[in-house]
Design a protein around this motif. Structure first.
Motif, PDB file in Angstrom:
ATOM      1  N   GLY A  74       0.830  -1.198   0.000  1.00 40.97           N
ATOM      2  CA  GLY A  74       0.000   0.000   0.000  1.00 40.97           C
ATOM      3  C   GLY A  74       0.865   1.249   0.000  1.00 40.97           C
ATOM      4  N   ILE A  75       0.246   2.368  -0.360  1.00 38.55           N
ATOM      5  CA  ILE A  75       0.990   3.614  -0.472  1.00 38.55           C
ATOM      6  C   ILE A  75       1.579   4.032   0.884  1.00 38.55           C
ATOM      7  CG2 ILE A  75      -1.029   5.115  -0.203  1.00 38.55           C
ATOM      8  CD1 ILE A  75       0.314   6.956  -2.363  1.00 38.55           C
ATOM      9  N   GLY A  76       0.851   3.788   1.966  1.00 38.07           N
ATOM     10  CA  GLY A  76       1.357   4.142   3.299  1.00 38.07           C
ATOM     11  C   GLY A  76       2.614   3.358   3.651  1.00 38.07           C
ATOM     12  N   ASP A  77       2.591   2.054   3.381  1.00 39.80           N
ATOM     13  CA  ASP A  77       3.768   1.233   3.650  1.00 39.80           C
ATOM     14  C   ASP A  77       4.920   1.596   2.727  1.00 39.80           C
ATOM     15  OD1 ASP A  77       2.701  -0.181   5.797  1.00 39.80           O
ATOM     16  OD2 ASP A  77       1.815  -1.696   4.486  1.00 39.80           O
ATOM     17  N   MET A  78       4.593   1.911   1.464  1.00 39.19           N
ATOM     18  CA  MET A  78       5.638   2.324   0.520  1.00 39.19           C
ATOM     19  C   MET A  78       6.340   3.572   1.057  1.00 39.19           C
ATOM     20  SD  MET A  78       7.180   1.737  -2.414  1.00 39.19           S
ATOM     21  CE  MET A  78       6.265   1.005  -3.743  1.00 39.19           C
ATOM     22  N   CYS A  79       5.563   4.507   1.581  1.00 37.78           N
ATOM     23  CA  CYS A  79       6.134   5.735   2.137  1.00 37.78           C
ATOM     24  C   CYS A  79       7.023   5.433   3.339  1.00 37.78           C
ATOM     25  CB  CYS A  79       5.028   6.708   2.544  1.00 37.78           C
ATOM     26  SG  CYS A  79       4.073   7.362   1.157  1.00 37.78           S
ATOM     27  N   LYS A  80       6.545   4.579   4.235  1.00 40.23           N
ATOM     28  CA  LYS A  80       7.326   4.227   5.436  1.00 40.23           C
ATOM     29  C   LYS A  80       8.632   3.527   5.072  1.00 40.23           C
ATOM     30  CE  LYS A  80       3.333   3.555   8.388  1.00 40.23           C
ATOM     31  NZ  LYS A  80       2.470   2.538   8.995  1.00 40.23           N
ATOM     32  N   ILE A  81       8.558   2.600   4.151  1.00 43.53           N
ATOM     33  CA  ILE A  81       9.726   1.798   3.791  1.00 43.53           C
ATOM     34  C   ILE A  81      10.777   2.627   3.059  1.00 43.53           C
ATOM     35  CG2 ILE A  81      10.533  -0.125   2.350  1.00 43.53           C
ATOM     36  CD1 ILE A  81       7.732  -1.435   2.901  1.00 43.53           C
ATOM     37  N   THR A  82      10.339   3.491   2.144  1.00 46.16           N
ATOM     38  CA  THR A  82      11.286   4.196   1.275  1.00 46.16           C
ATOM     39  C   THR A  82      11.632   5.611   1.727  1.00 46.16           C
ATOM     40  OG1 THR A  82       9.520   5.066  -0.144  1.00 46.16           O
ATOM     41  CG2 THR A  82      10.501   2.924  -0.749  1.00 46.16           C
TER      42      THR A  82
END
Length: 146
Positions: A20-28
């Motif tokens: 998801g976009i939220g996890d993508m933001c957290k990870i990257t």
């Protein structure tokens, strides 16, 4: 008797991973606003393809976003970071293709430090190994002198 090598493959479950976009933001460390902008520019793509739906990204897009972010952090413009990321992706495909065809096996020499030898086959009557050890990485050619 010659042994047949098992074919190297990418685990099938990678293609099923949805981020998801939220996890993508957290990870990257890339903001949602940046991701949406990059998608509008065609630099990345979500799996849904619909601008108004919940964005989900593939494992490969996670790598690409991280790569673009890395080059931006190195001081490149967004366009140049995308260009360098695309080139890196192509380089890695060549490396993987080479390893799939050339690698004969791997011998672990130190499990704790992850040292070992990658058997790359024969060259001019010598066996070639890619070595990872306490000295770093290097090639070794072992066999009879010509």
């Amino acid at each position: 008797m010659s042994e047949t090598r098992p074919k190297m493959h990418k685990p099938h479950f990678f293609q099923d991973i949805r981020i998801g976009i939220g996890d993508m933001c957290k990870i990257t460390g890339v903001t949602g606003r940046q991701l949406r902008y990059w998608e509008e520019r065609g630099y990345i793509r979500s799996l849904s393809g619909d601008k108004n739906s919940v964005r989900k990204y593939s494992w490969e897009m996670l790598y690409k976003v991280g790569s673009i972010k890395h080059f931006i952090d190195e001081g490149y413009t967004l366009a140049k970071a995308v260009e360098k990321s695309d080139l890196r992706e192509k380089e890695m495909k060549i490396v993987h293709r080479f390893l799939r065809s050339a690698m004969q096996g791997v011998e672990i020499t130190d499990l704790e430090h992850l040292y070992g030898k990658v058997d790359l086959g024969d060259c001019n009557g010598k066996r070639v190994y890619g070595v990872v050890d306490e000295q770093g990485t290097h090639l070794e050619c072992i066999g009879e002198e010509q």
